[in-house]
Scaffold this motif. Structure first.
Motif, PDB file in Angstrom:
ATOM      1  N   ASP A 262      23.790   3.567  -0.619  1.00  0.00           N
ATOM      2  CA  ASP A 262      23.474   4.804   0.101  1.00  0.00           C
ATOM      3  C   ASP A 262      21.966   5.011   0.221  1.00  0.00           C
ATOM      4  N   HIS A 263      21.258   4.672  -0.847  1.00  0.00           N
ATOM      5  CA  HIS A 263      19.805   4.834  -0.842  1.00  0.00           C
ATOM      6  C   HIS A 263      19.174   3.890   0.185  1.00  0.00           C
ATOM      7  N   THR A 264      19.661   2.656   0.218  1.00  0.00           N
ATOM      8  CA  THR A 264      19.160   1.691   1.204  1.00  0.00           C
ATOM      9  C   THR A 264      19.415   2.187   2.618  1.00  0.00           C
ATOM     10  N   ALA A 265      20.626   2.693   2.861  1.00  0.00           N
ATOM     11  CA  ALA A 265      20.978   3.188   4.194  1.00  0.00           C
ATOM     12  C   ALA A 265      20.088   4.354   4.607  1.00  0.00           C
ATOM     13  N   ALA A 266      19.781   5.243   3.665  1.00  0.00           N
ATOM     14  CA  ALA A 266      18.928   6.393   3.979  1.00  0.00           C
ATOM     15  C   ALA A 266      17.533   5.938   4.380  1.00  0.00           C
ATOM     16  N   ILE A 267      16.981   4.947   3.676  1.00  0.00           N
ATOM     17  CA  ILE A 267      15.642   4.448   4.008  1.00  0.00           C
ATOM     18  C   ILE A 267      15.640   3.779   5.374  1.00  0.00           C
ATOM     19  N   HIS A 268      16.660   2.970   5.642  1.00  0.00           N
ATOM     20  CA  HIS A 268      16.720   2.283   6.935  1.00  0.00           C
ATOM     21  C   HIS A 268      16.893   3.266   8.091  1.00  0.00           C
ATOM     22  N   GLU A 269      17.705   4.302   7.876  1.00  0.00           N
ATOM     23  CA  GLU A 269      18.020   5.223   8.971  1.00  0.00           C
ATOM     24  C   GLU A 269      16.945   6.273   9.186  1.00  0.00           C
ATOM     25  N   HIS A 270      16.479   6.906   8.089  1.00  0.00           N
ATOM     26  CA  HIS A 270      15.594   8.055   8.233  1.00  0.00           C
ATOM     27  C   HIS A 270      14.110   7.706   8.112  1.00  0.00           C
ATOM     28  N   ARG A 271      13.789   6.593   7.431  1.00  0.00           N
ATOM     29  CA  ARG A 271      12.388   6.153   7.270  1.00  0.00           C
ATOM     30  C   ARG A 271      11.510   7.275   6.697  1.00  0.00           C
ATOM     31  N   ARG A 272      12.057   8.049   5.766  1.00  0.00           N
ATOM     32  CA  ARG A 272      11.301   9.158   5.180  1.00  0.00           C
ATOM     33  C   ARG A 272      10.550   8.642   3.948  1.00  0.00           C
ATOM     34  N   ALA A 273       9.219   8.623   4.025  1.00  0.00           N
ATOM     35  CA  ALA A 273       8.422   7.986   2.974  1.00  0.00           C
ATOM     36  C   ALA A 273       7.117   8.742   2.751  1.00  0.00           C
ATOM     37  N   ALA A 274       6.560   8.535   1.563  1.00  0.00           N
ATOM     38  CA  ALA A 274       5.198   8.981   1.249  1.00  0.00           C
ATOM     39  C   ALA A 274       4.368   7.737   0.974  1.00  0.00           C
ATOM     40  N   LEU A 275       3.087   7.792   1.298  1.00  0.00           N
ATOM     41  CA  LEU A 275       2.209   6.634   1.152  1.00  0.00           C
ATOM     42  C   LEU A 275       1.070   6.942   0.190  1.00  0.00           C
ATOM     43  N   VAL A 276       0.908   6.071  -0.802  1.00  0.00           N
ATOM     44  CA  VAL A 276      -0.191   6.159  -1.765  1.00  0.00           C
ATOM     45  C   VAL A 276      -0.906   4.812  -1.765  1.00  0.00           C
ATOM     46  N   VAL A 277      -2.220   4.808  -1.563  1.00  0.00           N
ATOM     47  CA  VAL A 277      -2.985   3.567  -1.539  1.00  0.00           C
ATOM     48  C   VAL A 277      -4.234   3.743  -2.396  1.00  0.00           C
ATOM     49  N   ASN A 278      -4.475   2.768  -3.263  1.00  0.00           N
ATOM     50  CA  ASN A 278      -5.691   2.790  -4.078  1.00  0.00           C
ATOM     51  C   ASN A 278      -6.861   2.301  -3.231  1.00  0.00           C
ATOM     52  N   THR A 279      -7.583   3.227  -2.621  1.00  0.00           N
ATOM     53  CA  THR A 279      -8.720   2.863  -1.774  1.00  0.00           C
ATOM     54  C   THR A 279      -9.995   2.672  -2.584  1.00  0.00           C
ATOM     55  N   ARG A 280      -9.901   2.845  -3.891  1.00  0.00           N
ATOM     56  CA  ARG A 280     -11.049   2.572  -4.759  1.00  0.00           C
ATOM     57  C   ARG A 280     -11.229   1.063  -4.946  1.00  0.00           C
ATOM     58  N   SER A 281     -10.111   0.331  -4.879  1.00  0.00           N
ATOM     59  CA  SER A 281     -10.194  -1.117  -5.040  1.00  0.00           C
ATOM     60  C   SER A 281     -10.742  -1.748  -3.765  1.00  0.00           C
ATOM     61  N   ARG A 282     -11.297  -2.947  -3.908  1.00  0.00           N
ATOM     62  CA  ARG A 282     -11.898  -3.634  -2.763  1.00  0.00           C
ATOM     63  C   ARG A 282     -10.867  -3.914  -1.678  1.00  0.00           C
ATOM     64  N   ARG A 283      -9.717  -4.484  -2.051  1.00  0.00           N
ATOM     65  CA  ARG A 283      -8.707  -4.833  -1.051  1.00  0.00           C
ATOM     66  C   ARG A 283      -8.042  -3.589  -0.480  1.00  0.00           C
ATOM     67  N   GLY A 284      -7.850  -2.564  -1.314  1.00  0.00           N
ATOM     68  CA  GLY A 284      -7.268  -1.330  -0.811  1.00  0.00           C
ATOM     69  C   GLY A 284      -8.141  -0.669   0.229  1.00  0.00           C
ATOM     70  N   ARG A 285      -9.445  -0.660  -0.026  1.00  0.00           N
ATOM     71  CA  ARG A 285     -10.390  -0.064   0.926  1.00  0.00           C
ATOM     72  C   ARG A 285     -10.437  -0.878   2.221  1.00  0.00           C
ATOM     73  N   ARG A 286     -10.463  -2.191   2.090  1.00  0.00           N
ATOM     74  CA  ARG A 286     -10.591  -3.048   3.258  1.00  0.00           C
ATOM     75  C   ARG A 286      -9.338  -3.024   4.128  1.00  0.00           C
ATOM     76  N   HIS A 287      -8.158  -2.888   3.511  1.00  0.00           N
ATOM     77  CA  HIS A 287      -6.909  -2.989   4.259  1.00  0.00           C
ATOM     78  C   HIS A 287      -6.253  -1.637   4.533  1.00  0.00           C
ATOM     79  N   TYR A 288      -6.923  -0.552   4.181  1.00  0.00           N
ATOM     80  CA  TYR A 288      -6.309   0.772   4.326  1.00  0.00           C
ATOM     81  C   TYR A 288      -5.911   1.051   5.777  1.00  0.00           C
TER      82      TYR A 288
END
Length: 309
Positions: A6-32
């Motif tokens: 059910d959890h998989t189906a909800a993600i596929h259907e609704h695409r409801r997400a939050a995004l957290v990215v470590n932009t302090r790191s070199r790769r996080g900042r470069r790929h943000y």
């Protein structure tokens, strides 16, 4: 908790997400910017976008991201960021989607995730929800590794510029610089009623399948209710240097049955002298310590062919 299907189906259907990215790191900042573009192209409905510019505020930022009740928490960063995020997701009805933006990416490798961003995002849209194990060291949940010995010094002294140039090879190179002045220690490992004694410069207790970006053993896993304890080398520095070089150049390890491994769902670690423990990059606890597994401790998005026990 919803069923995994059910959890998989909800993600596929609704695409409801939050995004957290470590932009302090070199790769996080470069790929943000690329992360934002890929997530938008995948038609995720974001409840919030939370860049991390101050790692000391990670807990508050993750809690704020979870307050929007997403089905999926997408976290971009290295093993330290992902392990810290996992501690706040564990036991909740939300799945963690990992975007590997670190140097070694042990957690992503253990899940069988692609290490490129388009491939990792594709897992979020086409993969499945799985429940995987966590380790517990004292009161600290961890995803990858508890380690003792020279690696504790390596974690505190490896140069950022060396990581930029050498990638994961920066860690064994730093270890070889530190090793001549490092003293071996005696460790006592008790698992399944059997006590093992060893003299070494380095002891690891792994929950996942990878350490330093290299495979621990062919049949180690992050979802088998089992911790794996192993030493690198012995009390002899040359042996540790030799094993470190082999590992850095080939990543070659035997199976758990044929290698220098102690396995168990609960392991008591004692050392002489008492030593600090590096728990997924955080040095806070000291031996003696009881380390155990938390079966199905956290929900994650994994590829469809991931074996979910």
């Amino acid at each position: 908790m919803r069923s995994k299907a059910d959890h998989t189906a909800a993600i596929h259907e609704h695409r409801r997400a939050a995004l957290v990215v470590n932009t302090r790191s070199r790769r996080g900042r470069r790929h943000y910017a690329e992360v934002l573009r890929l997530i938008e192209a995948a038609n995720f409905r974001l409840t919030g976008v939370h860049p991390i510019t101050d790692p000391s505020r990670l807990r508050d930022i993750v809690e704020r991201a979870l307050a929007g009740n997403p089905d999926l928490l997408i976290a971009g960063g290295g093993d330290g960021t992902l392990s810290s995020t996992i501690r706040h997701v564990a036991g909740r009805d939300v799945a963690l989607g990992a975007l590997p933006l670190g140097t070694t990416n042990n957690f992503a490798r253990s899940l069988g995730l692609p290490l490129d961003l388009p491939g990792a995002v594709r897992v979020l849209t086409e993969g499945k929800v799985a429940d995987i194990d966590l380790g517990l060291c004292g009161d600290r949940p961890f995803a990858n590794l508890a380690s003792f010995g020279v690696s504790v010094e390596v974690a505190g002294t490896v140069r950022p510029w060396l990581k930029r140039i050498m990638g994961r090879s920066a860690y064994p190179l730093t270890a070889m610089r530190i090793l001549p002045g490092h003293q071996p220690f005696r460790a006592y490992i008790t698992a399944d009623g059997r006590r093992h004694e060893l003299l070494t410069h380095q002891l690891n207790i792994a929950n996942g399948r990878f350490h330093g970006g290299w495979q621990i053993a062919r049949d180690a896993g992050i979802d088998n209710r089992m911790l794996v304890a192993y030493q690198l080398g012995s009390g002899k520095r040359l042996r540790l240097i030799g094993e470190t070089l082999v590992r850095a150049t080939t990543g070659r390890w035997r199976s758990l049955a044929g290698g220098p491994f102690v396995t168990g769902s609960e392991i008591l670690v004692e050392t002489d002298p008492p030593m600090a423990a590096d728990i997924d990059g955080e040095v806070r606890l000291r031996t003696p310590l009881v380390i155990k597994t938390i079966p199905n401790g956290v929900r994650v998005m994994v590829p469809r062919d991931f074996v979910d026990r």
